[in-house]
Design a protein around this motif. Structure first.
Motif, PDB file in Angstrom:
ATOM      1  N   UNK A  97      23.507  87.202  97.639  1.00 40.49           N
ATOM      2  CA  UNK A  97      22.511  87.553  97.292  1.00 40.49           C
ATOM      3  C   UNK A  97      21.645  88.522  96.368  1.00 40.49           C
ATOM      4  N   UNK A  98      21.075  87.703  95.384  1.00 39.93           N
ATOM      5  CA  UNK A  98      20.520  88.789  94.281  1.00 39.93           C
ATOM      6  C   UNK A  98      18.612  88.991  94.479  1.00 39.93           C
ATOM      7  N   UNK A  99      18.952  90.433  94.068  1.00 40.37           N
ATOM      8  CA  UNK A  99      17.163  90.364  94.107  1.00 40.37           C
ATOM      9  C   UNK A  99      16.596  90.739  92.464  1.00 40.37           C
ATOM     10  N   UNK A 100      15.965  89.388  91.394  1.00 48.07           N
ATOM     11  CA  UNK A 100      15.662  89.444  90.950  1.00 48.07           C
ATOM     12  C   UNK A 100      14.645  90.515  90.377  1.00 48.07           C
ATOM     13  N   UNK A 124      22.523  94.863 102.079  1.00 53.38           N
ATOM     14  CA  UNK A 124      23.876  94.375 102.200  1.00 53.38           C
ATOM     15  C   UNK A 124      24.060  93.644 100.743  1.00 53.38           C
ATOM     16  N   UNK A 125      22.704  93.407  99.794  1.00 53.51           N
ATOM     17  CA  UNK A 125      22.798  92.601  98.902  1.00 53.51           C
ATOM     18  C   UNK A 125      23.886  92.506  98.092  1.00 53.51           C
ATOM     19  N   UNK A 126      24.379  91.838  96.787  1.00 57.06           N
ATOM     20  CA  UNK A 126      24.358  92.002  95.661  1.00 57.06           C
ATOM     21  C   UNK A 126      24.423  92.749  95.065  1.00 57.06           C
ATOM     22  N   UNK A 127      23.606  92.138  94.331  1.00 58.78           N
ATOM     23  CA  UNK A 127      23.019  92.644  93.142  1.00 58.78           C
ATOM     24  C   UNK A 127      21.479  93.208  92.567  1.00 58.78           C
ATOM     25  N   UNK A 170      15.019  82.116  94.121  1.00 56.81           N
ATOM     26  CA  UNK A 170      13.759  81.813  95.704  1.00 56.81           C
ATOM     27  C   UNK A 170      12.656  83.345  95.699  1.00 56.81           C
ATOM     28  N   UNK A 171      11.463  82.101  95.143  1.00 57.62           N
ATOM     29  CA  UNK A 171      10.672  83.313  96.049  1.00 57.62           C
ATOM     30  C   UNK A 171      10.483  83.005  97.707  1.00 57.62           C
ATOM     31  N   UNK A 179      23.941  80.997  97.388  1.00 57.30           N
ATOM     32  CA  UNK A 179      23.471  81.576  97.514  1.00 57.30           C
ATOM     33  C   UNK A 179      22.163  81.621  97.179  1.00 57.30           C
ATOM     34  N   UNK A 180      21.179  83.000  96.679  1.00 61.26           N
ATOM     35  CA  UNK A 180      19.865  83.031  95.994  1.00 61.26           C
ATOM     36  C   UNK A 180      19.839  84.483  95.256  1.00 61.26           C
ATOM     37  N   UNK A 181      18.836  83.788  93.934  1.00 63.78           N
ATOM     38  CA  UNK A 181      18.237  85.219  93.346  1.00 63.78           C
ATOM     39  C   UNK A 181      17.062  85.418  93.974  1.00 63.78           C
ATOM     40  N   UNK A 182      17.082  86.446  94.946  1.00 60.89           N
ATOM     41  CA  UNK A 182      14.964  86.761  95.759  1.00 60.89           C
ATOM     42  C   UNK A 182      13.935  86.920  95.316  1.00 60.89           C
ATOM     43  N   UNK A 183      13.511  86.397  94.805  1.00 59.71           N
ATOM     44  CA  UNK A 183      11.691  86.967  94.251  1.00 59.71           C
ATOM     45  C   UNK A 183      10.929  87.198  95.080  1.00 59.71           C
TER      46      UNK A 183
END
Length: 455
Positions: A9-12, A50-53, A276-277, A385-389
């Protein structure tokens, strides 16, 4: 229950939400994109989850839209990512720190030096998001009258990558011996001068920063055009993937991973993370109402301007209540235009509806329904996984970390603790071997986990 497939999981962050009305939502911090105290809170919340980035998008010009629309944009001003992320490194311990840096309007020595420094300052948590610049107005901030054409941008990007990674390999990992008694600081036999001369770039080197802790910062790429996919297959370790539905996402995943295999790269050396929003509610209807309320705060001037940017074509003259007309080719992002056109055709959206829907994949529901969808995508080879928006901050972020993350952990598809100290270790990526100073181990197991760089 434990599952062998684990979500990344990344956080965009842009540097906060990508949604035009995020700053207007009740309870949101209107100044969050330029408020270090708020950004510190967000980064620490991501780490608690525990997000990756923390993945910070960037652009080198004010968004190319009319002033009437631009005045409604919260991203008209933001910190430089390679100033912000070193500061966030000090207030976090495990969270990866990924920054966008253009290969079209930067010099490779600058990029190599800054990211190597970030990797050392953060203890091995840096990542570089390679972009070729989609905003044509960036050209005018760098001495040009018009944007560099798409094909040239990608050829330059490929050479730029070779130069930056070559500079990161300027020093052997054990070059700095610091022998106080002998007065020798480094071993000159373990210094390489790059002397690169190519189609676009001429760089002597060496880099005046020691080799990064991770060998190289993690390489991230976001292009979904054919040229973008090929660049990702050759160079990337994380791709901010395309796909607004399972069918297209699986096709994208198979295509990029297949290109890797044909180049001799192991499939698991690239993580595909579509954006992913995510809107979390007590019920599905509650989540939908939150999304509707958020979308209702988007002024049409702003929505149609954002759509124009994505299409690379002025959409302001289109009939708001009619279908999307044919869009001519332009020098903007091809993949972005294709995603928007495909969405309009698939869901038969009017221009007005499309303008409010720009953003692609969305998971809108309860923690359980969101986890259901994420698990299906993961287990059917649509993503790694996803980059969460996040829709708005802080509540959208707090909802995800406090409610969705525990559900993913309960299902055994997301970590409860970080696996390692570096971003590479947490993503399950190998540390690249130095191309000029390959490890010559006495025992084969000493070189385990090292990968020769893709060429």
């Amino acid at each position: 229950m434990s599952n062998s497939r684990q979500l990344r999981l990344g956080a965009f962050m842009r540097p906060i939400s990508i949604h035009t009305a995020a700053w207007r939502y009740p309870g949101a911090f209107p100044d969050a994109n330029f408020n270090f105290k708020h950004l510190t809170r967000f980064a620490q919340t991501l780490e608690r989850g525990r997000f990756d980035a923390f993945f910070m998008a960037d652009h080198l010009a004010v968004l190319n839209m009319p002033l009437q629309a631009l005045k409604r944009s919260a991203t008209v001003t933001s910190f430089d990512p390679l100033t912000l992320l070193p500061a966030l490194a000090v207030v976090t311990e495990h969270l990866g720190l990924i920054a966008t840096a253009s290969t079209t309007y930067n010099e490779p020595y600058h990029v190599a030096r800054k990211f190597a420094s970030l990797d050392h300052l953060s203890g091995g948590r840096a990542g570089w998001n390679i972009v070729t610049s989609g905003n044509p107005d960036e050209a005018m901030n760098f001495g040009l009258d018009e944007h560099v054409d798409h094909a040239t941008r990608y050829r330059r990007a490929r050479e730029f990558y070779d130069v930056v990674t070559g500079l990161w390999d300027s020093w052997a990992d054990d070059a700095f011996i610091r022998d106080v008694e002998a007065g020798v600081y480094f071993d000159p036999e373990k210094l390489h001068v790059l002397n690169h001369s190519g189609e676009f770039l001429k760089v002597r080197g060496p880099l005046n920063v020691a080799r990064p802790i991770q060998g190289w910062p993690v390489i991230v790429q976001a292009g979904a055009s054919d040229a973008g996919r090929q660049l990702a297959a050759e160079t990337a370790e994380v791709i901010f993937g395309a796909g607004s539905n399972l069918v297209s996402a699986r096709a994208f995943y198979a295509d990029v991973k297949g290109r890797m295999q044909s180049l001799g790269r192991p499939r698991d050396h690239l993580k595909v993370l579509p954006g992913a929003f995510v809107v979390v509610g007590d019920t599905v209807e509650d989540a939908r109402e939150k999304r509707m309320r958020l979308d209702s705060l988007v002024h049409y001037d702003s929505a149609i301007a954002s759509l124009s940017v994505m299409l690379g074509h002025d959409a302001s003259a289109f009939d708001p209540d009619g279908p999307l007309p044919p869009i001519p080719e332009s020098n903007a992002s091809k993949s972005g235009r294709e995603r928007i056109v495909e969405l309009a055709e698939r869901e038969n959206l009017t221009v007005r509806q499309l303008a409010q829907r720009v953003g692609g994949l969305a998971f809108v529901g309860t923690p359980q329904t969101i986890a259901d969808q994420m698990e299906e995508w993961l287990l059917t080879d649509a993503c790694d996984g996803f980059n969460i928006l996040f829709p708005y901050l802080p509540a959208g972020l707090d909802d995800f970390v406090g409610r969705v993350v525990p559900e993913l952990q309960r299902r055994g598809i997301f970590r409860r603790e970080y696996e390692g100290a570096t971003l590479r270790e947490n993503l399950g990526l190998p540390r690249p071997e130095n191309r000029f100073f390959p490890l010559r181990a006495e025992h084969p197991e000493q070189s385990a986990g090292l990968e020769s760089p893709p060429r």
